[in-house]
Each structure stands twice: as structure tokens, then as C-alpha cells.
Design an enzyme around this catalytic site. Sequence first.
Site, PDB file in Angstrom:
ATOM      1  N   ARG A 180      -8.747   1.081   9.650  1.00 28.12           N
ATOM      2  CA  ARG A 180      -8.285  -0.275   9.932  1.00 28.12           C
ATOM      3  C   ARG A 180      -9.312  -1.085  10.704  1.00 28.12           C
ATOM      4  O   ARG A 180      -9.089  -2.262  10.958  1.00 28.12           O
ATOM      5  CB  ARG A 180      -7.000  -0.206  10.759  1.00 28.12           C
ATOM      6  CG  ARG A 180      -5.722  -0.411   9.938  1.00 28.12           C
ATOM      7  CD  ARG A 180      -4.590  -0.289  10.908  1.00 28.12           C
ATOM      8  NE  ARG A 180      -3.350  -0.911  10.569  1.00 28.12           N
ATOM      9  CZ  ARG A 180      -2.350  -0.332   9.908  1.00 28.12           C
ATOM     10  NH1 ARG A 180      -2.504   0.848   9.365  1.00 28.12           N
ATOM     11  NH2 ARG A 180      -1.203  -0.948   9.776  1.00 28.12           N
TER      12      ARG A 180
ATOM     13  N   ARG B 297      12.572  -0.820  10.923  1.00 26.53           N
ATOM     14  CA  ARG B 297      11.336  -0.518  11.639  1.00 26.53           C
ATOM     15  C   ARG B 297      11.268  -1.404  12.861  1.00 26.53           C
ATOM     16  O   ARG B 297      11.431  -2.611  12.768  1.00 26.53           O
ATOM     17  CB  ARG B 297      10.127  -0.787  10.730  1.00 26.53           C
ATOM     18  CG  ARG B 297       9.682   0.449   9.978  1.00 26.53           C
ATOM     19  CD  ARG B 297       8.550   0.141   9.067  1.00 26.53           C
ATOM     20  NE  ARG B 297       7.337  -0.306   9.753  1.00 26.53           N
ATOM     21  CZ  ARG B 297       6.127  -0.212   9.230  1.00 26.53           C
ATOM     22  NH1 ARG B 297       5.967   0.304   8.036  1.00 26.53           N
ATOM     23  NH2 ARG B 297       5.077  -0.650   9.885  1.00 26.53           N
TER      24      ARG B 297
ATOM     25  N   LYS C  68       0.830  -1.218   0.000  1.00 30.61           N
ATOM     26  CA  LYS C  68       0.000   0.000   0.000  1.00 30.61           C
ATOM     27  C   LYS C  68       0.858   1.259   0.000  1.00 30.61           C
ATOM     28  O   LYS C  68       0.586   2.197  -0.726  1.00 30.61           O
ATOM     29  CB  LYS C  68      -0.883   0.101   1.260  1.00 30.61           C
ATOM     30  CG  LYS C  68      -1.652  -1.115   1.637  1.00 30.61           C
ATOM     31  CD  LYS C  68      -2.469  -0.851   2.902  1.00 30.61           C
ATOM     32  CE  LYS C  68      -1.653  -0.711   4.186  1.00 30.61           C
ATOM     33  NZ  LYS C  68      -0.982  -1.921   4.647  1.00 30.61           N
TER      34      LYS C  68
ATOM     35  N   ARG D   9      12.059  -6.018   4.639  1.00 34.01           N
ATOM     36  CA  ARG D   9      11.951  -4.592   4.973  1.00 34.01           C
ATOM     37  C   ARG D   9      12.607  -4.305   6.327  1.00 34.01           C
ATOM     38  O   ARG D   9      13.211  -3.243   6.527  1.00 34.01           O
ATOM     39  CB  ARG D   9      10.469  -4.188   5.010  1.00 34.01           C
ATOM     40  CG  ARG D   9      10.264  -2.700   5.216  1.00 34.01           C
ATOM     41  CD  ARG D   9       8.823  -2.303   5.038  1.00 34.01           C
ATOM     42  NE  ARG D   9       7.999  -2.646   6.179  1.00 34.01           N
ATOM     43  CZ  ARG D   9       6.672  -2.498   6.230  1.00 34.01           C
ATOM     44  NH1 ARG D   9       6.022  -2.030   5.176  1.00 34.01           N
ATOM     45  NH2 ARG D   9       5.980  -2.822   7.298  1.00 34.01           N
TER      46      ARG D   9
ATOM     47  N   ARG E 139       0.314  -8.269  13.760  1.00 34.64           N
ATOM     48  CA  ARG E 139      -0.263  -7.370  12.756  1.00 34.64           C
ATOM     49  C   ARG E 139      -1.067  -8.139  11.710  1.00 34.64           C
ATOM     50  O   ARG E 139      -2.114  -7.684  11.272  1.00 34.64           O
ATOM     51  CB  ARG E 139       0.841  -6.525  12.119  1.00 34.64           C
ATOM     52  CG  ARG E 139       1.246  -5.364  13.034  1.00 34.64           C
ATOM     53  CD  ARG E 139       2.694  -4.966  12.886  1.00 34.64           C
ATOM     54  NE  ARG E 139       2.985  -4.429  11.582  1.00 34.64           N
ATOM     55  CZ  ARG E 139       4.176  -4.549  10.976  1.00 34.64           C
ATOM     56  NH1 ARG E 139       5.147  -5.210  11.558  1.00 34.64           N
ATOM     57  NH2 ARG E 139       4.366  -3.999   9.811  1.00 34.64           N
TER      58      ARG E 139
HETATM   59  P1  AMP Z   1       1.634   0.925   9.044  1.00 31.33           P
HETATM   60  O1  AMP Z   1       2.816   1.751   8.663  1.00 31.33           O
HETATM   61  O2  AMP Z   1       0.379   1.332   8.329  1.00 31.33           O
HETATM   62  O3  AMP Z   1       1.904  -0.547   8.947  1.00 31.33           O
HETATM   63  O4  AMP Z   1       1.357   1.240  10.586  1.00 31.33           O
HETATM   64  C1  AMP Z   1       2.303   0.957  11.581  1.00 31.33           C
HETATM   65  C2  AMP Z   1       1.645   0.897  12.945  1.00 31.33           C
HETATM   66  O5  AMP Z   1       1.027   2.159  13.229  1.00 31.33           O
HETATM   67  C3  AMP Z   1       0.516  -0.121  13.068  1.00 31.33           C
HETATM   68  O6  AMP Z   1       0.974  -1.433  13.357  1.00 31.33           O
HETATM   69  C4  AMP Z   1      -0.286   0.481  14.211  1.00 31.33           C
HETATM   70  O7  AMP Z   1       0.338   0.267  15.446  1.00 31.33           O
HETATM   71  C5  AMP Z   1      -0.202   1.975  13.914  1.00 31.33           C
HETATM   72  N1  AMP Z   1      -1.294   2.415  13.014  1.00 31.33           N
HETATM   73  C6  AMP Z   1      -1.194   2.908  11.743  1.00 31.33           C
HETATM   74  N2  AMP Z   1      -2.392   3.199  11.229  1.00 31.33           N
HETATM   75  C7  AMP Z   1      -3.301   2.872  12.203  1.00 31.33           C
HETATM   76  C8  AMP Z   1      -4.728   2.913  12.273  1.00 31.33           C
HETATM   77  N3  AMP Z   1      -5.471   3.348  11.254  1.00 31.33           N
HETATM   78  N4  AMP Z   1      -5.308   2.497  13.434  1.00 31.33           N
HETATM   79  C9  AMP Z   1      -4.584   2.084  14.477  1.00 31.33           C
HETATM   80  N5  AMP Z   1      -3.243   1.981  14.466  1.00 31.33           N
HETATM   81  C10 AMP Z   1      -2.603   2.376  13.348  1.00 31.33           C
END
Ligand code: AMP
Length: 186
Positions: free
Chosen positions: A88, A133, A13, A127, A144
Site C-alpha cells: 500500500r 465493518r 479487489k 458494504r 482511506r
Molecule cells: P482492507 O480490507 O484492505 O481495506 O484493509 C482494512 C484496513 O487494514 C486498512 O484500512 C488498514 O488499516 C489495514 N491494512 C490492510 N492492509 C494494509 C497494508 N498493506 N498496510 C497498512 N495497513 C493495512
Amino acid sequence: MILIFMGAPGAGKGTQSKLVEKEKNIPQISTGDILREAVSKQTEMGKKAKAFMDAGELVPDSVVIGIIADKIQEAVCAQGFILDGFPRNIEQAEALDKLLIEHKKEIYRVISFLVSEDELTERLLKRAQIEERTDDNAESIKTRLTLFKKKTQPLLDYYAKRGKLVDIDGSGAISEVAERVEKAIG
Ligand code: AMP
């Protein structure tokens, strides 16, 4: 043009939304990127979010909904935007609906990236080596992926019922997936 990119962690994404951002000249809004920046700057929001993120858990809805509410009223978002990593869960999707009604805006399409679990895990572990990360470790990846299935996947149905959902094959090379995204957006 309001687009939502949905998919499991590692589904591509982020990469694809950055390409569409350039192509269509509409900003990508990644709640994950915004939260990571807050963590690195040690803001109040970052301090609140860090433990959830490291564990691979969802950050509380009030925090991420607040981020989106602020962002979408910025002038750069007037012509549209791409949501990457939000909503989410159902609560976030409903909050987004309310916000869009307030701003008299409508979702154009929801693009769902389909990638096998084996390929996702392989991409995330790769990654982890490149981006360092703190949440790309085996334990957090598992959480996740589980949360995606439990909380986020039901949203696909939510958007399919409204005729917004377009599934695409997210496997393979970045350029191949980019072509499929372009077709899906039209
Ligand atoms: P991502 O980069 O989208 O994989 O997000 C990394 C982390 O940020 C996730 O594992 C969550 O802990 C937090 N996060 C990002 N977007 C959301 C969301 N919409 N709702 C809740 N937590 C989020």
C-alpha cells in the site's frame, strides 16, 4: 503466478481476488482480512492494529510486512498467490521486492481496478450495512480514500515503469469486472 490487485477501498479487489483464487487455484492473501481476524481474536497483533484500522489509517509497515513474509513461505503459496491490499506504499513495495528476490520469485502482473470516487463511496456505504465493518463509516472512508491517493497511487507508476501494470475498468457488475480481470490475467 504472483498477482497483485490494487485499487481504492471499495474497488472490488477482495471480491475479484476470491474469484481468481478459485479459478486459478492459488491463494488470496488479504492483509485486511488477516488483520481483522487478529482484531476479533484479540491477539497482540490485533490489539496493535485496531485503532489504526478503525480510523482508516495504515497499520505500521513492520506489522504488515511481517504478515506477508510469513505467508509467502507457506507451502500453499508455492505455485503463486494473489496479494489483495498489499503493498500500500513504496516502503511495502520495496520490502516485497526483497522478499521475492530471496524466494527467487517474480511478480507476474499488477491489476489496477479503476472506479470513480462516487461509485466507491456508494459501494462502501452499502458494504457498511451488510458487513458491519467498523471502518466503513463516512469519516474513515474519507481517510482511506485520501491515503490511497497519497500513498498507494504512486505505486501504480512504480509497477508501470517495470511493465507489470494492467489497468482495468472496475465499475459495474461483479461478473462484468470478472471478465475484464480474466482478460487482464490472460
Ligand atoms: P482492507 O480490507 O484492505 O481495506 O484493509 C482494512 C484496513 O487494514 C486498512 O484500512 C488498514 O488499516 C489495514 N491494512 C490492510 N492492509 C494494509 C497494508 N498493506 N498496510 C497498512 N495497513 C493495512
